[in-house]
Design an enzyme around this catalytic site. Structure first.
Site, PDB file in Angstrom:
ATOM      1  CB  THR A   1      -0.817   0.232   1.228  1.00 50.50           C
ATOM      2  OG1 THR A   1       0.006   0.279   2.373  1.00 50.50           O
ATOM      3  CG2 THR A   1      -1.791  -1.263   1.586  1.00 50.50           C
TER       4      THR A   1
ATOM      5  NE  ARG B   1       7.886   5.583  -0.079  1.00 51.18           N
ATOM      6  CZ  ARG B   1       8.323   5.158  -1.195  1.00 51.18           C
ATOM      7  NH1 ARG B   1       8.635   3.884  -1.058  1.00 51.18           N
ATOM      8  NH2 ARG B   1       8.427   5.841  -2.093  1.00 51.18           N
TER       9      ARG B   1
ATOM     10  CD  GLU C   1      13.902   3.971   3.296  1.00 48.07           C
ATOM     11  OE1 GLU C   1      14.288   4.686   2.265  1.00 48.07           O
ATOM     12  OE2 GLU C   1      12.952   3.044   3.474  1.00 48.07           O
TER      13      GLU C   1
ATOM     14  CG  HIS D   1      14.085   2.623  -0.769  1.00 50.58           C
ATOM     15  ND1 HIS D   1      13.279   3.536   0.044  1.00 50.58           N
ATOM     16  CD2 HIS D   1      13.396   2.425  -1.887  1.00 50.58           C
ATOM     17  CE1 HIS D   1      12.341   3.910  -0.617  1.00 50.58           C
ATOM     18  NE2 HIS D   1      12.153   3.154  -1.785  1.00 50.58           N
TER      19      HIS D   1
END
Ligand code: NAD
Ligand code: 3PG
Length: 525
Positions: free
Chosen positions: A200, A229, A258, A276
């Protein structure tokens, strides 16, 4: 020449649409690189690393567009950009496959302990018994959020013999059937899935969606994945559930902050991580960079942009139909603002005929942009028009009527405030162009362009002659002249156009003429 700053190591090859365009100067480097003065930058391209905050936007007064070479725009302050009239575009599908593949790779690696086994062998050991894994085949994958990436993951999971259950409150049963997945409740996914993967966006609803309470509903031995996320899975709750042996392991590509620094999850052996990397493939980076570079060039060339976050998206066909009315609405906003040079607290746009069939909200925003152009300092465009109107206490209304006053279409604008109102009506005639056909109740017919003069006067003999004489005496050439009146001897108007703007001296002379009530200049492009 448009100054474009491409930050966050955006793939240069993808910037080709801008690099080969003579009207753009492209700089590839970080915000602080000093390659170009931030004050001069017209377009900024970023990935997720650069935080496009309100402060950064304030330091870039020329900025008109921000391009996100990727999906998530949570690193961009959209509200601040919208207030400033800055368009934000993204590249929503250029990295879908790469991220779905990365998620799948993480799932396979998690189930077979690949990173741990790899480190073990590299350290000179050969502990085969330590790394007994699980097959994907026959397992149930629970997908939370079945959008672009979730759907691609579902396809791949099915190809590996997994069953797929999905929770997505915005997905219809028909769409789930087309995708061949079973739509379910969140609780059911939590209770039945062997592996849960979240896909999502990070919103206030999804922030901490998997937390102490919801994790306690999952099967003992469940595996969790987050390549969407950081924050969708509560990191502290996850660490706790792994430590107590309820969650068997997790694969994370993203973190709340991050890089995550000294994070408790990083010390757990059953947690595998990547920095990521979902979108970090040559293909995805080329795709997203090309998509945003193309969008930015289209924007500067006044062509439609397809993936704007804060502007309505428009196909080329629709854009071609709406463009003439867009221009007309903007000019009408300006005409009303200049002719009715007073306080306004309500603006109503009424559309009829072929104009009413279009995306009228877009036209109303253009009208507001025209209306505010000479009234306020801030640059107003379709992005921030409604916001600015609200901020200034102007109520904006939109109506559609079946009465086209004998034309194929009309756009009518009424501005009111302090007990006074002013209405202008225009139309767009195919192969002929825009016309203003009524001003303040006077029938008139003129082409809205160039340097115009709107004169309210009394309908008395000699007024028109006097205006013509003064202009002639000063060697001013009248390009066109239109007059309108409601009844003989009553109030009347003139609209004149000139090749160049009139001097203040000329305007003062015209204003001093007998029977002239008011004079307003209007400059249209
Ligand atoms: N790791 C990476 O490098 C990487 C790369 C690309 C995208 N992403 C992230 O992956 C996520 C998904 O991207 P996408 O392109 O598939 O987005 P998408 O918009 O196509 O799909 C998101 C889905 O989530 C659903 N959803 C929204 N709120 C929900 C809720 N409360 N509960 C359940 N479902 C909900 C939506 O209905 C939609 O179907 C985003 O967060 C995006 O930023 C990460
Ligand atoms: O939202 C996205 O597109 C991904 O998170 C990718 O981010 P990145 O461009 O920084 O890799």
């Amino acid at each position: 020449m448009f100054q474009v700053l491409a930050a966050d190591s955006i793939k240069e090859q993808g910037l080709q649409p801008l690099l080969e365009w003579k009207q753009a100067q492209v700089y590839s480097g970080g915000i602080d690189s000093g390659l170009v003065s931030l004050e001069k930058v017209d377009a900024l391209l970023v990935r997720s690393a650069t935080k496009v905050t309100a402060e950064l936007l304030d330091s870039m007064p020329s900025l008109k567009i921000v391009g996100r070479a990727g999906v998530g725009v949570d690193n961009i302050d959209i509200t601040a950009a919208t207030k400033r009239g800055i368009v934000v575009v993204n590249a929503p599908d250029g990295n879908t496959i790469s991220t779905a593949e990365h998620t799948f790779a993480m799932m396979a690696a998690l189930m077979r302990n690949i990173p741990q086994a790899h480190a073990n062998v590299k350290s000179g050991q050969w502990n085969r018994n330590q790394f007994i894994g699980n097959e994907l085949y026959g397992k149930m994958l629970g997908i939370v959020g079945l959008g672009r990436i979730g759907s691609e993951l579902a396809k791949r999971a099915k190809a590996f013999g997994m069953s797929v259950k999905v929770y997505d409150p915005f997905l219809t049963t028909e769409r789930a059937e087309v995708l061949g997945v079973q739509l379910s409740t969140f609780d059911n996914v939590l209770q039945e899935a062997d592996i849960i993967s979240v896909h999502t966006p990070l919103t206030k609803e999804t922030n901490g969606l998997l937390n102490e309470r919801t994790l306690s509903k999952t099967k003992k031995g469940v595996y969790l994945l987050n390549c969407a996320r950081g924050g969708i899975i509560d990191e502290m709750a996850l660490a706790h559930f792994i430590e107590i042996g309820h969650v068997a392991g997790a694969a994370l590509d993203v973190f709340k902050v991050e890089p995550p620094g000294d994070h408790p999850l990083l010390s757990l052996d059953s947690v595998i991580v990547t920095p990521h990397l979902g979108a970090s493939t040559r293909e995805a980076q080329l795709n997203v960079a090309t998509q945003v570079a193309t969008e930015i060039r289209s924007f500067f060339e006044n062509k439609p942009v397809a993936n704007s976050i804060n502007l309505p998206a428009m196909s080329k066909d629709i854009y071609e139909k709406i463009q003439p009315f867009h221009q007309l609405a903007k000019q009408m906003g300006k005409i009303v603002s200049e002719c009715h040079n007073k306080g306004v607290n309500e603006l109503t746009a009424t559309y009829s005929g072929t104009a009413a069939e279009l995306e009228t909200s877009y036209l109303t925003k253009a009208l507001l942009a025209g209306f505010f152009e000479n009234r306020i300092e801030v640059k107003v465009n379709e992005v921030n028009a409604i916001h600015i109107a609200k901020e200034r206490g102007i109520m904006v209304g939109e109506k559609v009527t079946g009465n086209s006053f004998g034309y194929a279409n009309t756009v009518t604008v009424t501005a009111s405030g302090d007990g006074e109102a002013f209405t202008a009506r225009g139309t767009y005639i195919d192969h002929y162009g825009p016309r203003i056909v009524s001003l303040d109740g006077f029938n008139i017919d003129f082409h809205p362009s160039g340097n115009l003069l709107y004169i309210q006067h009394m309908d008395r003999p000699g007024v028109i002659g006097n205006v013509g004489r003064i202009l002639g005496d000063h060697d001013v050439n009248i390009a066109t002249m239109q007059v309108g009146r409601k009844e003989a001897g009553g109030e009347a108007i003139m609209v004149l156009s000139f090749d160049k703007p009139l001097s203040d001296e000329m305007l003062t002379k015209l204003e001093s003429l007998q029977d002239i009530v008011t004079i307003n200049t209007i400059t249209l492009s």
